[in-house]
Design an enzyme around this catalytic site. Structure first.
Site, PDB file in Angstrom:
ATOM      1  CG  ASN A   8      -1.757   1.195   1.405  1.00  9.42           C
ATOM      2  OD1 ASN A   8      -1.885   1.978   0.473  1.00  9.42           O
ATOM      3  ND2 ASN A   8      -2.350   1.365   2.575  1.00  9.42           N
ATOM      4  CE  LYS A  10      -0.281   3.431   4.663  1.00 11.87           C
ATOM      5  NZ  LYS A  10      -0.189   3.582   6.102  1.00 11.87           N
ATOM      6  CG  HIS A  99      -5.913   2.155   5.042  1.00 12.95           C
ATOM      7  ND1 HIS A  99      -5.498   3.113   5.922  1.00 12.95           N
ATOM      8  CD2 HIS A  99      -4.899   1.253   4.951  1.00 12.95           C
ATOM      9  CE1 HIS A  99      -4.277   2.806   6.344  1.00 12.95           C
ATOM     10  NE2 HIS A  99      -3.885   1.681   5.769  1.00 12.95           N
ATOM     11  CD  GLU A 101      -2.915   5.746   6.660  1.00 13.04           C
ATOM     12  OE1 GLU A 101      -2.832   5.667   5.426  1.00 13.04           O
ATOM     13  OE2 GLU A 101      -2.015   5.345   7.429  1.00 13.04           O
ATOM     14  CD  GLU A 170      -3.559  -2.154   7.523  1.00 10.85           C
ATOM     15  OE1 GLU A 170      -2.409  -2.361   7.137  1.00 10.85           O
ATOM     16  OE2 GLU A 170      -4.220  -1.152   7.195  1.00 10.85           O
ATOM     17  N   GLY A 176       2.279   2.398  10.989  1.00 10.77           N
ATOM     18  CA  GLY A 176       3.324   3.426  10.855  1.00 10.77           C
ATOM     19  C   GLY A 176       3.973   3.842  12.167  1.00 10.77           C
ATOM     20  CB  SER A 213       4.854  -1.503  12.467  1.00 16.19           C
ATOM     21  OG  SER A 213       4.406  -0.181  12.699  1.00 16.19           O
TER      22      SER A 213
END
Ligand code: PGA
Length: 252
Positions: A8, A10, A99, A101, A170, A176, A213
């Site tokens: 991904n 991003k 996702h 985000e 996730e 991250g 991560s």
């Protein structure tokens, strides 16, 4: 057993030239039976799909493209949106939906995510649905996390047949941050999610990815379990050397 790595990217890299060069490097890596799916920003999909089409036939095996999102309508007066059929037309076979985000920055709700899942499945795309709990939920314990995920799955997948489905778990606090979930907790979640989505019916059991991560040092700790089919990788997928090492770690 075949394992899957989804990259991904991003909102990266900063130019098409860099995207094509990253793709070129990743495409060169010997993958054995590891399946690799690259999910670049929409604007790089066409160029990458074009490059992928020109790759020698033998090097294309186990390699596919995906988008990071779609809108739920195929076409119409929806400024800036991109539909499932459009990305499919460019050569994407997969799409990431839900996702964290998107949930956070674009305020996507479970109802919106459900419409996206339906639209993608209807267009014949394979959906990679992301679910995951926040730190405050996780602090209440694993059963609170499971209850949260069960609720997300119920709403996001309402009315959807479970074929063509991959669930990426996730935990938001692991994305991250360098604070990855313990593999033994992730595999518990894998068992829980597979059972919750399929009702135990093996023919409709979704694939399970862990995300948050993941890098070349910890990937093997996750995919050692048969229930964990692979990983959804953000930051580490942007460094071709690191991504290559990840593929090599799970090369089978
Ligand atoms: P990360 O991101 O690997 O950088 O933690 C994973 C993701 O958001 O899909």
């Amino acid at each position: 057993m075949q394992k899957l790595l989804v990259a991904n990217w991003k909102e990266n890299p900063s130019s098409e030239k860099k995207a094509l060069s990253l793709f070129r490097e990743v495409a060169k890596v010997k993958r054995g039976n590891v399946q690799v799916i690259i999910c670049p920003p929409f604007v790089y999909l066409e160029g990458i799909a074009d490059m992928a089409r020109k790759m020698p036939v033998g090097t294309k095996k186990g390699f596919a493209l995906g988008a990071q999102d779609i809108f739920w309508e195929d076409q119409g007066a929806y400024t800036s949106e991109v539909g499932a059929k459009m990305i499919k037309g460019l050569g994407a076979r997969y799409v990431i939906v839900g996702h964290s985000e998107r949930r956070r920055y674009a305020k996507e709700t479970d109802a919106m995510i459900n419409r996206k899942v339906q639209s993608a499945l209807h267009a014949g795309l394979h959906v990679i649905l992301c679910v995951g709990e926040s730190l405050s939920v996780r602090k209440k314990g694993l059963s609170a996390a499971r209850a949260f995920i069960k609720n997300q799955l119920k709403k996001d997948l309402k009315g959807s047949a479970s074929g063509h489905l991959t669930i990426a778990y996730e935990p938001i606090w692991a994305i991250g941050t360098g604070k990855n979930d313990k593999p033994e907790d992730a595999v518990e979640m894998a068992r829980f999610i597979k059972q919750a989505v399929s009702g135990g019916e093996t023919s409709v059991m979704p694939r399970f990815l862990y995300g948050g991560s993941v890098n070349s040092k910890n990937i093997a700790d996750y995919v050692q379990y048969k229930e964990i089919d692979g990983a959804l990788v953000g930051g580490a997928s942007l460094k071709s050397g690191e991504f290559k090492k990840m593929i090599e770690k799970i090369y089978g």
